[in-house]
Design a protein around this motif. Sequence first.
Motif, PDB file in Angstrom:
ATOM      1  N   LEU A 274       0.766  -1.261  -0.040  1.00 32.13           N
ATOM      2  CA  LEU A 274      -0.098  -0.061  -0.140  1.00 32.13           C
ATOM      3  C   LEU A 274       0.958   1.272  -0.025  1.00 32.13           C
ATOM      4  O   LEU A 274       0.310   2.267   0.184  1.00 32.13           O
ATOM      5  CB  LEU A 274      -1.053   0.045   1.098  1.00 32.13           C
ATOM      6  N   GLN A 275       2.249   0.831  -0.307  1.00 34.63           N
ATOM      7  CA  GLN A 275       3.279   2.365  -0.202  1.00 34.63           C
ATOM      8  C   GLN A 275       2.757   3.087  -1.333  1.00 34.63           C
ATOM      9  O   GLN A 275       2.492   4.254  -1.290  1.00 34.63           O
ATOM     10  CB  GLN A 275       4.550   1.865  -0.120  1.00 34.63           C
ATOM     11  N   ALA A 276       2.905   2.672  -2.368  1.00 35.01           N
ATOM     12  CA  ALA A 276       2.550   3.292  -3.711  1.00 35.01           C
ATOM     13  C   ALA A 276       1.205   4.060  -3.589  1.00 35.01           C
ATOM     14  O   ALA A 276       0.977   5.238  -4.001  1.00 35.01           O
ATOM     15  CB  ALA A 276       2.839   2.580  -5.036  1.00 35.01           C
ATOM     16  N   PRO A 277       0.188   2.983  -3.459  1.00 29.84           N
ATOM     17  CA  PRO A 277      -1.137   4.022  -3.381  1.00 29.84           C
ATOM     18  C   PRO A 277      -1.053   4.878  -2.484  1.00 29.84           C
ATOM     19  O   PRO A 277      -1.938   6.043  -2.693  1.00 29.84           O
ATOM     20  CB  PRO A 277      -2.224   2.813  -3.045  1.00 29.84           C
ATOM     21  N   MET A 278      -0.727   4.623  -1.244  1.00 31.80           N
ATOM     22  CA  MET A 278      -0.697   5.865  -0.378  1.00 31.80           C
ATOM     23  C   MET A 278       0.078   7.068  -0.732  1.00 31.80           C
ATOM     24  O   MET A 278      -0.463   8.291  -0.403  1.00 31.80           O
ATOM     25  CB  MET A 278       0.021   5.274   0.876  1.00 31.80           C
ATOM     26  N   CYS A 279       0.980   6.938  -1.657  1.00 30.86           N
ATOM     27  CA  CYS A 279       1.955   8.230  -2.086  1.00 30.86           C
ATOM     28  C   CYS A 279       0.938   9.054  -2.729  1.00 30.86           C
ATOM     29  O   CYS A 279       0.946  10.292  -2.786  1.00 30.86           O
ATOM     30  CB  CYS A 279       3.064   7.495  -2.992  1.00 30.86           C
ATOM     31  N   ALA A 280      -0.037   8.501  -3.578  1.00 30.54           N
ATOM     32  CA  ALA A 280      -1.200   9.189  -4.386  1.00 30.54           C
ATOM     33  C   ALA A 280      -1.596  10.194  -3.501  1.00 30.54           C
ATOM     34  O   ALA A 280      -1.919  11.316  -3.726  1.00 30.54           O
ATOM     35  CB  ALA A 280      -1.862   8.356  -5.038  1.00 30.54           C
ATOM     36  N   LEU A 281      -2.244   9.552  -2.012  1.00 30.83           N
ATOM     37  CA  LEU A 281      -2.941  10.459  -1.343  1.00 30.83           C
ATOM     38  C   LEU A 281      -2.157  11.392  -0.671  1.00 30.83           C
ATOM     39  O   LEU A 281      -2.527  12.675  -0.499  1.00 30.83           O
ATOM     40  CB  LEU A 281      -3.714   9.619  -0.114  1.00 30.83           C
ATOM     41  N   LEU A 282      -0.878  11.260  -0.293  1.00 30.46           N
ATOM     42  CA  LEU A 282       0.080  12.213   0.367  1.00 30.46           C
ATOM     43  C   LEU A 282       0.372  13.353  -0.548  1.00 30.46           C
ATOM     44  O   LEU A 282       0.357  14.292  -0.147  1.00 30.46           O
ATOM     45  CB  LEU A 282       1.223  11.281   0.651  1.00 30.46           C
ATOM     46  N   THR A 283       0.248  13.192  -1.997  1.00 32.51           N
ATOM     47  CA  THR A 283       0.261  14.392  -2.788  1.00 32.51           C
ATOM     48  C   THR A 283      -0.888  15.451  -2.433  1.00 32.51           C
ATOM     49  O   THR A 283      -0.600  16.600  -2.938  1.00 32.51           O
ATOM     50  CB  THR A 283       0.275  13.925  -4.309  1.00 32.51           C
ATOM     51  N   GLN A 284      -1.785  14.787  -2.056  1.00 34.51           N
ATOM     52  CA  GLN A 284      -3.066  15.974  -1.793  1.00 34.51           C
ATOM     53  C   GLN A 284      -3.166  16.272  -0.478  1.00 34.51           C
ATOM     54  O   GLN A 284      -4.016  17.182  -0.195  1.00 34.51           O
ATOM     55  CB  GLN A 284      -4.291  14.823  -2.321  1.00 34.51           C
TER      56      GLN A 284
ATOM     57  N   ALA B 193      15.688   5.349   0.143  1.00 35.19           N
ATOM     58  CA  ALA B 193      14.662   4.670   0.180  1.00 35.19           C
ATOM     59  C   ALA B 193      13.465   5.467   0.937  1.00 35.19           C
ATOM     60  O   ALA B 193      12.346   4.940   1.469  1.00 35.19           O
ATOM     61  CB  ALA B 193      14.700   3.340   1.012  1.00 35.19           C
ATOM     62  N   THR B 194      13.577   6.735   0.996  1.00 33.75           N
ATOM     63  CA  THR B 194      12.658   7.769   1.578  1.00 33.75           C
ATOM     64  C   THR B 194      11.887   8.486   0.498  1.00 33.75           C
ATOM     65  O   THR B 194      12.800   9.293  -0.130  1.00 33.75           O
ATOM     66  CB  THR B 194      13.195   8.408   2.625  1.00 33.75           C
ATOM     67  N   SER B 195      10.693   8.717   0.368  1.00 33.19           N
ATOM     68  CA  SER B 195      10.124   9.884  -0.558  1.00 33.19           C
ATOM     69  C   SER B 195       9.528  10.823   0.539  1.00 33.19           C
ATOM     70  O   SER B 195       8.991  10.510   1.513  1.00 33.19           O
ATOM     71  CB  SER B 195       9.064   9.172  -1.358  1.00 33.19           C
ATOM     72  N   ILE B 196      10.047  11.828   0.124  1.00 28.40           N
ATOM     73  CA  ILE B 196       9.273  13.391   0.850  1.00 28.40           C
ATOM     74  C   ILE B 196       8.624  13.971  -0.103  1.00 28.40           C
ATOM     75  O   ILE B 196       8.671  14.381  -1.065  1.00 28.40           O
ATOM     76  CB  ILE B 196      10.337  14.268   1.033  1.00 28.40           C
ATOM     77  N   VAL B 197       7.093  13.922   0.555  1.00 25.71           N
ATOM     78  CA  VAL B 197       5.996  14.435  -0.350  1.00 25.71           C
ATOM     79  C   VAL B 197       5.377  15.739   0.043  1.00 25.71           C
ATOM     80  O   VAL B 197       5.007  15.776   1.153  1.00 25.71           O
ATOM     81  CB  VAL B 197       4.962  13.275  -0.393  1.00 25.71           C
ATOM     82  N   LYS B 198       5.725  16.755  -0.884  1.00 27.23           N
ATOM     83  CA  LYS B 198       5.197  18.057  -0.569  1.00 27.23           C
ATOM     84  C   LYS B 198       3.675  18.108  -0.779  1.00 27.23           C
ATOM     85  O   LYS B 198       3.437  18.050  -2.179  1.00 27.23           O
ATOM     86  CB  LYS B 198       5.879  19.187  -1.030  1.00 27.23           C
ATOM     87  N   GLY B 199       2.879  18.363  -0.197  1.00 29.20           N
ATOM     88  CA  GLY B 199       1.092  18.755  -1.004  1.00 29.20           C
ATOM     89  C   GLY B 199       0.638  19.888  -0.245  1.00 29.20           C
ATOM     90  O   GLY B 199       1.355  20.553   0.584  1.00 29.20           O
ATOM     91  N   PRO B 200      -0.493  20.375  -0.561  1.00 30.39           N
ATOM     92  CA  PRO B 200      -1.010  19.677  -1.763  1.00 30.39           C
ATOM     93  C   PRO B 200      -0.782  20.098  -3.213  1.00 30.39           C
ATOM     94  O   PRO B 200      -0.298  21.340  -3.323  1.00 30.39           O
ATOM     95  CB  PRO B 200      -2.627  20.014  -1.426  1.00 30.39           C
ATOM     96  N   SER B 201      -0.558  18.986  -4.215  1.00 28.12           N
ATOM     97  CA  SER B 201      -0.248  19.519  -5.548  1.00 28.12           C
ATOM     98  C   SER B 201      -1.238  19.329  -6.291  1.00 28.12           C
ATOM     99  O   SER B 201      -2.239  18.605  -6.196  1.00 28.12           O
ATOM    100  CB  SER B 201       0.909  18.444  -5.704  1.00 28.12           C
ATOM    101  N   ALA B 202      -1.542  20.176  -7.209  1.00 27.84           N
ATOM    102  CA  ALA B 202      -2.594  20.279  -8.228  1.00 27.84           C
ATOM    103  C   ALA B 202      -2.474  19.325  -9.356  1.00 27.84           C
ATOM    104  O   ALA B 202      -1.382  19.783 -10.191  1.00 27.84           O
ATOM    105  CB  ALA B 202      -2.955  21.944  -8.680  1.00 27.84           C
ATOM    106  N   LEU B 203      -2.583  18.180  -9.406  1.00 26.78           N
ATOM    107  CA  LEU B 203      -2.391  17.279 -10.341  1.00 26.78           C
ATOM    108  C   LEU B 203      -3.204  17.363 -11.713  1.00 26.78           C
ATOM    109  O   LEU B 203      -4.330  17.723 -11.369  1.00 26.78           O
ATOM    110  CB  LEU B 203      -2.813  15.793  -9.638  1.00 26.78           C
ATOM    111  N   SER B 204      -2.615  17.144 -12.573  1.00 28.54           N
ATOM    112  CA  SER B 204      -3.297  17.554 -13.944  1.00 28.54           C
ATOM    113  C   SER B 204      -3.208  16.068 -14.470  1.00 28.54           C
ATOM    114  O   SER B 204      -2.117  15.300 -14.779  1.00 28.54           O
ATOM    115  CB  SER B 204      -2.476  18.564 -14.720  1.00 28.54           C
TER     116      SER B 204
END
Length: 420
Positions: A308-318, A352-363
């Motif tokens: 669920l790491q990759a699916p969670m990453c999508a949420l973290l961007t928001q 092995a760490t992703s730092i996710v800044k949000g929210p991003s306006a995904l297009s």
Amino acid sequence: MQAFRIQGGKSLRGEVAIGGAKNAGLPAMAAALLTQDPVVLSNVPDLDDIRLMGKILQNLGCEFAFSGGTATIAAKYIDGNPEYEFVRQMRASICLLGPMLARMRRVTMPLPGGCVIGQRPIDLHLHGLRKLGCEIFLQNGLIHASAASLRGTSIFLGGRYGSTVTGTANILCAATLAKGTTIIQSASCEPEIVDLCRLLVAMGAKIDGIGGPTLTIDGVDGLRGASHRLIADRIEFGTFVIAALVTHGSLSLPDIPWFHQGAFEDILVRSGAIFERSEDRIIVRGDRSYLRPMELATLPFPGFPTDLQAPMCALLTQINGISVLTERVYPQRFMHVGELCRMGADIILENATSIVKGPSALSGAPVMASDLRSGACLCLAALAAKGESIVQRIYHIDRGYEHLDEKLHRVGAVIERESM
Ligand code: EPZ
């Protein structure tokens, strides 16, 4: 080649059905080789990987029937070895090694390849089988294994990333028919392994410590057929929970045992998501703009699941703020990050760490799935994005998600499967 065409921006609302667990079904199908009697598995998801495992079993001489979620495997006799053409397509075919050694005492099968989520070694599988008395050598990309007899012993099965799920499945299956008692230390505690233990016990195996990191197996002379219902797929469940949150929606899901997804629910509730339980359903809702940033690391169960790491990453961007996600099981499992950034995500990778800044306006954008869970991640991002996305190479997704497009469409997603 097929793709999903997704129009983002719709909030998902409604009821979703969750299928049986792929990662419980695959080792369970392999375990059917331990007996000549029929093994009947129910709640089996209709997935490409399940059908591929069925083909492999048929190719070995087993009778295999699969319809309406029920798979029947009768391994009256086994002839031959798993073929490269099939094994190269699915790493999980390694689950056949233990049961075949226990049944045939000899097997030659291709080494499973690596894949985009990282190196997929099997040193722990081989270590455990050698401890049980198998002679194994690797040559020409093949595993040559044989055992005059299997003798129970104590095995430490932990590696530098902790326990091994399919490694535990292999040693467990082989130990059920070994002479004497086997103790496996640092066994996988995943619910899918618990489910396998339950099937094996129903087949007559003697296993203690189920669900814990130390399993004790008293070998028996033979196993019988059994009927068994697979557990629900906690990764599909988690994917739809994220779909509700990433689209400001509200989804009603069949409630799966809390302890199957404790770490996942815990981190989301602490971030502000709402899980409302009533009878056998659970309603998940939350406004992604009010969710708080997270710091999490993937770990073997009961830690946060790497799947669920990759699916969670999508949420973290928001989510508003900086979230930190460390991958401790497959440190290279970040193929989704580049594609998310093409959609406008702001993610920095540090080892092995992703730092996710949000929210991003995904297009919306044309993006490419590189494995099962990165494909799910890109679908979730496309649902949250503004405009149209084309998620390509969705054969990865069909391997592990049952009719994902149809299930999303039923709760309001604008998603179409098309041939490119
Ligand atoms: C199972 O793979 C799952 N697959 C994977 O799900 C899941 O990501 C993984 O467990 C971890 O939870 C099935 O159950 C069919 P591991 P498995 O052996 O058993 C290292 C999905 O998307 N390791 O538990 O192959 C390994 O490199 C798939 O549904 C060794 O070092 O995973 C990894 O870092 C992807 N030596 C860690 O252990 C070994 O001999 C966990 O691997 C074996 C593994």
